[in-house]
Design a protein around this motif. Sequence first.
Motif, PDB file in Angstrom:
ATOM      1  N   ILE A   1       0.827  -1.200   0.000  1.00 36.94           N
ATOM      2  CA  ILE A   1       0.000   0.000   0.000  1.00 36.94           C
ATOM      3  C   ILE A   1       0.865   1.256   0.000  1.00 36.94           C
ATOM      4  O   ILE A   1       0.535   2.272  -0.618  1.00 36.94           O
ATOM      5  N   SER A   2       2.011   1.206   0.652  1.00 38.92           N
ATOM      6  CA  SER A   2       2.893   2.372   0.720  1.00 38.92           C
ATOM      7  C   SER A   2       3.499   2.702  -0.637  1.00 38.92           C
ATOM      8  O   SER A   2       3.607   3.875  -1.009  1.00 38.92           O
ATOM      9  N   PHE A   3       3.879   1.679  -1.400  1.00 38.72           N
ATOM     10  CA  PHE A   3       4.510   1.936  -2.685  1.00 38.72           C
ATOM     11  C   PHE A   3       3.518   2.439  -3.724  1.00 38.72           C
ATOM     12  O   PHE A   3       3.899   3.125  -4.666  1.00 38.72           O
ATOM     13  N   GLY A   4       2.247   2.105  -3.557  1.00 40.46           N
ATOM     14  CA  GLY A   4       1.245   2.701  -4.425  1.00 40.46           C
ATOM     15  C   GLY A   4       1.195   4.205  -4.216  1.00 40.46           C
ATOM     16  O   GLY A   4       1.124   4.991  -5.162  1.00 40.46           O
TER      17      GLY A   4
ATOM     18  N   VAL B   1       5.269  10.724  -4.265  1.00 41.63           N
ATOM     19  CA  VAL B   1       6.681  11.077  -4.092  1.00 41.63           C
ATOM     20  C   VAL B   1       7.433  11.071  -5.420  1.00 41.63           C
ATOM     21  O   VAL B   1       8.157  12.012  -5.752  1.00 41.63           O
ATOM     22  N   PHE B   2       7.223   9.998  -6.214  1.00 42.78           N
ATOM     23  CA  PHE B   2       7.938   9.886  -7.485  1.00 42.78           C
ATOM     24  C   PHE B   2       7.137  10.403  -8.684  1.00 42.78           C
ATOM     25  O   PHE B   2       7.564  10.261  -9.820  1.00 42.78           O
ATOM     26  N   ARG B   3       5.943  10.988  -8.411  1.00 40.11           N
ATOM     27  CA  ARG B   3       5.100  11.565  -9.456  1.00 40.11           C
ATOM     28  C   ARG B   3       4.846  10.576 -10.598  1.00 40.11           C
ATOM     29  O   ARG B   3       5.058  10.876 -11.771  1.00 40.11           O
ATOM     30  N   ALA B   4       4.416   9.382 -10.219  1.00 34.45           N
ATOM     31  CA  ALA B   4       4.060   8.297 -11.144  1.00 34.45           C
ATOM     32  C   ALA B   4       5.270   7.701 -11.865  1.00 34.45           C
ATOM     33  O   ALA B   4       5.101   6.924 -12.803  1.00 34.45           O
TER      34      ALA B   4
ATOM     35  N   ALA C   1      11.509   4.304 -11.053  1.00 35.61           N
ATOM     36  CA  ALA C   1      12.434   4.839 -10.058  1.00 35.61           C
ATOM     37  C   ALA C   1      12.071   4.334  -8.664  1.00 35.61           C
ATOM     38  O   ALA C   1      12.947   4.011  -7.851  1.00 35.61           O
ATOM     39  N   SER C   2      10.774   4.243  -8.392  1.00 40.00           N
ATOM     40  CA  SER C   2      10.300   3.726  -7.114  1.00 40.00           C
ATOM     41  C   SER C   2      10.692   2.265  -6.929  1.00 40.00           C
ATOM     42  O   SER C   2      11.116   1.845  -5.846  1.00 40.00           O
ATOM     43  N   ILE C   3      10.568   1.483  -7.998  1.00 35.75           N
ATOM     44  CA  ILE C   3      10.956   0.062  -7.950  1.00 35.75           C
ATOM     45  C   ILE C   3      12.447  -0.075  -7.674  1.00 35.75           C
ATOM     46  O   ILE C   3      12.876  -0.880  -6.836  1.00 35.75           O
ATOM     47  N   CYS C   4      13.254   0.703  -8.369  1.00 37.81           N
ATOM     48  CA  CYS C   4      14.703   0.643  -8.204  1.00 37.81           C
ATOM     49  C   CYS C   4      15.094   0.945  -6.764  1.00 37.81           C
ATOM     50  O   CYS C   4      15.904   0.225  -6.155  1.00 37.81           O
TER      51      CYS C   4
ATOM     52  N   ASN D   1       4.085  -1.395  -7.951  1.00 34.91           N
ATOM     53  CA  ASN D   1       4.424  -0.459  -9.023  1.00 34.91           C
ATOM     54  C   ASN D   1       4.613  -1.146 -10.369  1.00 34.91           C
ATOM     55  O   ASN D   1       4.628  -0.476 -11.412  1.00 34.91           O
ATOM     56  N   PHE D   2       4.775  -2.461 -10.356  1.00 34.16           N
ATOM     57  CA  PHE D   2       4.954  -3.183 -11.618  1.00 34.16           C
ATOM     58  C   PHE D   2       3.657  -3.300 -12.409  1.00 34.16           C
ATOM     59  O   PHE D   2       3.644  -3.112 -13.628  1.00 34.16           O
TER      60      PHE D   2
END
Length: 413
Positions: free
Chosen positions: A270-273, A279-282, A286-289, A330-331
């Motif tokens: 839920i946090s990474f969604g 934070v990463f503006r979609a 970058a979020s996955i990395c 995020n995938f």
Amino acid sequence: MTDTTNVSTRAESGRWRMLLLTMFCYLFFYTGRHNFGWATHQLADTLGISFEKVGWISFAMLAGYAFGQLVNGLLADRLSPRHMILTGGILSVLANICISFSSSFTVILVLWGLNGYFQSMAWAPGSRIIANWWHNGNRGLAYGLYTMSAGLSSVVTYVFSILLVQDNWRNVFRVPVLFLAVAVVIFFIFVKNAPPGAAAPHPPTGDQPHPKNTFAVITGNARFLAVCLSLGFQSMARYALIFWLPLFFIKSGSVWTSLLLPLGMAAGAISFGFISDSVFRANRMASICMGMLFCSLLSGLIYVLEIRSGVAAGALIFCAGFFAYGPQANFWPLAQELLGQRYVGTGTGVMNMTAYLFAAIGEPLMGKLIDMTGNKAVIFPTVAIIALLSAVTILFAMPRRPSPGSLSRIPAF
């Protein structure tokens, strides 16, 4: 104006209701496959087999799941998702119960492999339903919540398994799946594949792209293939923790500490969604990395510091689960973003097929590694390396920015 507002309110309410129903159903799906890790020790003793052979049983399920994702992802764009999820859930329940009465390595291997295929009939169809209802706005949040339900499903399974495995490993395959049976029936009764009056969730037969053309579109997208590769390593790291961590904690006597792994995974989902959207503006890649780099670091720390129990161990396990699974949220939106709405089901199926094929390959290798070293803690440095590979490969999927001088070379018309 009032009528327009009421219609908008009903539409918003409807899509949240369908999302919550799909989440509720998937909340119990892992009771049919993440229960296996808790049976490994007693299963090996009962059948008189090595951990490598236990790994091959796990391989069979994950390979069946991977193959099923390829098939069922394609079918999710053409058949009714709700019917597919009901069928897969009921067949998975029956396979688990049959395993609980078996004492044959071969029979369990075959049944667990079939169970992998049955389990594969849920994720891509569920993604199809969400895509049908969530065309615009907060799509990252919707997929984050959907992925969170999978993480919480691991929590539910771990709680049941910890309570039951101390009695008899066979009960791990009997009791938890009964909740899955109830969940899929409730889901089937109340869910709808698409909003009322909307276009059919799959195009008419004459407008459907030929499967050959569909896969040509997918395999011709280099960025999408890089995403699949990164997801493969992420899934390999995730399942190394899910399937082998119970064995580690059963041996160390701190079984309840292991519950912090799926709790961390659910929190991460839920946090990474939210992280990707806000934070990463979609910028999901970058979020996955970032997430997989932290997973690698934490897994390495668990091994180096040799912390086996207590608050510190619990905190590290929670954080490792948070970053091992969180990026997966995020995938899934990337299938829609890179391939388009028409190929969501097939793209999701190909992604999940890759993920579970990698995870399947990792299981007997991890079992062999444990047999060779005699050290259950070897899973942590192995996960650290795999997570690092996931972080590196996602970089190849990022869009390339033109160099400053490249614009001057564009011919004028």
